[in-house]
Design a protein around this motif. Sequence first.
Motif, PDB file in Angstrom:
ATOM      1  N   ILE A  38       0.798  -1.178   0.149  1.00 49.98           N
ATOM      2  CA  ILE A  38      -0.118   0.012  -0.070  1.00 49.98           C
ATOM      3  C   ILE A  38       0.822   1.075  -0.098  1.00 49.98           C
ATOM      4  O   ILE A  38       0.613   2.130  -0.715  1.00 49.98           O
ATOM      5  CB  ILE A  38      -0.827  -0.051   1.242  1.00 49.98           C
ATOM      6  CG1 ILE A  38      -1.929  -1.215   1.068  1.00 49.98           C
ATOM      7  CG2 ILE A  38      -1.488   1.163   1.370  1.00 49.98           C
ATOM      8  CD1 ILE A  38      -2.643  -1.448   2.270  1.00 49.98           C
ATOM      9  N   ALA A  39       1.848   1.239   0.742  1.00 50.43           N
ATOM     10  CA  ALA A  39       2.902   2.313   0.841  1.00 50.43           C
ATOM     11  C   ALA A  39       3.547   2.474  -0.561  1.00 50.43           C
ATOM     12  O   ALA A  39       3.633   3.912  -0.774  1.00 50.43           O
ATOM     13  CB  ALA A  39       3.835   2.313   2.095  1.00 50.43           C
ATOM     14  N   VAL A  74       1.311   4.380  -3.111  1.00 53.55           N
ATOM     15  CA  VAL A  74       1.254   5.596  -2.685  1.00 53.55           C
ATOM     16  C   VAL A  74       2.445   6.616  -3.266  1.00 53.55           C
ATOM     17  O   VAL A  74       2.353   7.592  -3.776  1.00 53.55           O
ATOM     18  CB  VAL A  74       0.811   5.898  -1.401  1.00 53.55           C
ATOM     19  CG1 VAL A  74       0.788   7.478  -0.965  1.00 53.55           C
ATOM     20  CG2 VAL A  74      -0.309   5.443  -0.898  1.00 53.55           C
ATOM     21  N   SER A  88       0.699   5.704   5.431  1.00 55.98           N
ATOM     22  CA  SER A  88       0.093   4.788   5.023  1.00 55.98           C
ATOM     23  C   SER A  88       0.095   3.465   5.665  1.00 55.98           C
ATOM     24  O   SER A  88      -0.947   2.563   5.965  1.00 55.98           O
ATOM     25  CB  SER A  88       0.651   4.271   3.514  1.00 55.98           C
ATOM     26  OG  SER A  88       0.757   5.343   2.760  1.00 55.98           O
ATOM     27  N   GLY A 143       6.829   1.061   6.645  1.00 59.28           N
ATOM     28  CA  GLY A 143       6.474   1.797   5.797  1.00 59.28           C
ATOM     29  C   GLY A 143       7.585   2.975   5.009  1.00 59.28           C
ATOM     30  O   GLY A 143       7.362   3.239   4.188  1.00 59.28           O
ATOM     31  N   ALA A 185      -1.459  13.528   5.546  1.00 62.10           N
ATOM     32  CA  ALA A 185      -1.043  12.728   4.397  1.00 62.10           C
ATOM     33  C   ALA A 185      -1.266  13.597   3.094  1.00 62.10           C
ATOM     34  O   ALA A 185      -0.413  13.721   2.044  1.00 62.10           O
ATOM     35  CB  ALA A 185      -1.590  11.421   4.193  1.00 62.10           C
TER      36      ALA A 185
END
Length: 579
Positions: free
Chosen positions: A48-49, A52, A158, A180, A128
């Motif tokens: 997920i990180a 991003v 994240s 992360g 964020a």
Amino acid sequence: MQFKINKVAIIHAKRAARKYLHNEFRDKLSQAKISVQLCALALLFAIIASIVIILFRLSLLWAEQYLLSDTNTISSTLTDWRSYLPLMGAALIWLLSLIGSKRYRRMGIAYVLHRFKLHYGKVPLQSAAGQFFQALIALMTNFSVGKEGPAIHLGAVSASVMAEKFSLPDNSVRIMCASGIAAGIAAIFNAPLAAVLFVFEVIVREYKIHYFFPIMLSAICGAVSSQLVFGNVHEYDLINVIRIPLDHYPILLIGGVVLGCVAALFNFSLLSVTAKGQKWPLIYRLFIAATFTTLIGLVMPQALGSGDFAIHEAIIEDPNLLFLIALLFAKMLATVAAIGFGVPGGLIGPLYGIGALVGAILAILSSLIFPSIAPYVGLYTVIGMTAMMGVCLSAPLAALVALLELTNDASIILPAMFITIPAFLVAYQGFNTSSIFLKQLDIMGLGYKVAPLNQGLQKKGVRVLMDRRFVIVNDDDELLLEVLKRAEGRPVLVRNNKGQIEMLRLEMQSFEDSTTLSRHPMPGLPDSATLNEAYEALAAKRSGEVYIYRDSPNNPNGQKVVGVISWSNLLQEIRSGQI
């Protein structure tokens, strides 16, 4: 009828199995030990990180391709609107800062370090969006800032937010945050090993084996994601690095002294401006930084941007010495103005540009006396980049490995190590320099220091130590004595009429040979807490117990008691040497 009974039994068995697996899962994560569960979660959150960060990089590439210029140079003419991009960027950053809450304006590596040390790496999700778009604007509008700052912040957000969504124990949330960050750095630079070392040297600031594998897996994930989207690119592999002979090492020693002086000067200048700017409103600081950046860009546009333009000027054939010296001062001024006055972005990119210029200047000056040095300008450039990053950020190993991965050339290792030692000694002992991030935290009034005992207690969750063999009853004075007698030494908890939890005890009266039933209020902690919270709750009286609860929507009181921790058990754990 028999079928219905069996069906009900199967449903109850499934629920019991799920409950057991859930508790077993949380118990594993509460321990300060490496586990498959910890690594699997780190890998999931790293994906997920990485996504991003990839989105951030793609947005930046799109902006550079379609919004700025078709060339690799920055405009420096008064009539070109692109010359005034820093002023436009400052206005946009300020407007975006007004949209969000003041509570979430802090961002960057220093802020992440503060949250990691004192809040288990829980970085607010609300910060964020500001970090993503404000840092994107700062990079698009040619401020002298780097990409790694937003990568670290976004990677931390994240992973930590996902860890909280999964209701992980706090000690695991901290590990997920570090993971992360590693994924973010690896995804932005395609340098997984440097990402691991940076996290340990700058963020975690200690080495624990149960941190290492989740962080390493996350860095691998970030690097693989970067290679899948952008290819296996080594950003500085075009720099011509030639292995230097051993008889040149005395000259490197002198270069290390010079680099230490430059790093100390840069740190002092940046921190002085940061301390001064803390007293001014954000709009003033942004427009002062934008004004300096615009004026510098009109005279010397190569000083703008992250650092790539400066590096390009340092490695071209037959560079002009006076021009490089002027560019060095311009780059330092642009970086101090941007970072010192709070423009969102990282510091590593500009440090690479400054270090490359210092290295090239040293090589040219040395070649005037020793002509044989002329072919090694590329090597001097790279080791200058290594020393500047290592000294300013107090991360020598991360700096060394980062340039090793970015150049894809192992011949830099020995000379870079050799030049970094005198640079560190001169800066840290001669000029009393220290890590920029820690000094920034001091200036901003953000804490980061944790006592060794508390730091050790934070590594374990309360589920590791809590006593699950307890009895809990509702308030009924007629039954309490009987329950206590039948408890056989197990803790007996009473939920009073107000829903509060109390500890039931039999106490001996000193003036007569009799016992009385007493009840003492107990503080409660969620089962995601660490042993440090239990210690702080009991340390004042050096006695007593805390109950551990798990929020339960099916419980009318909202809390389901799952364990008890006593001061004596906590003290025994501390004295065991495992903390």
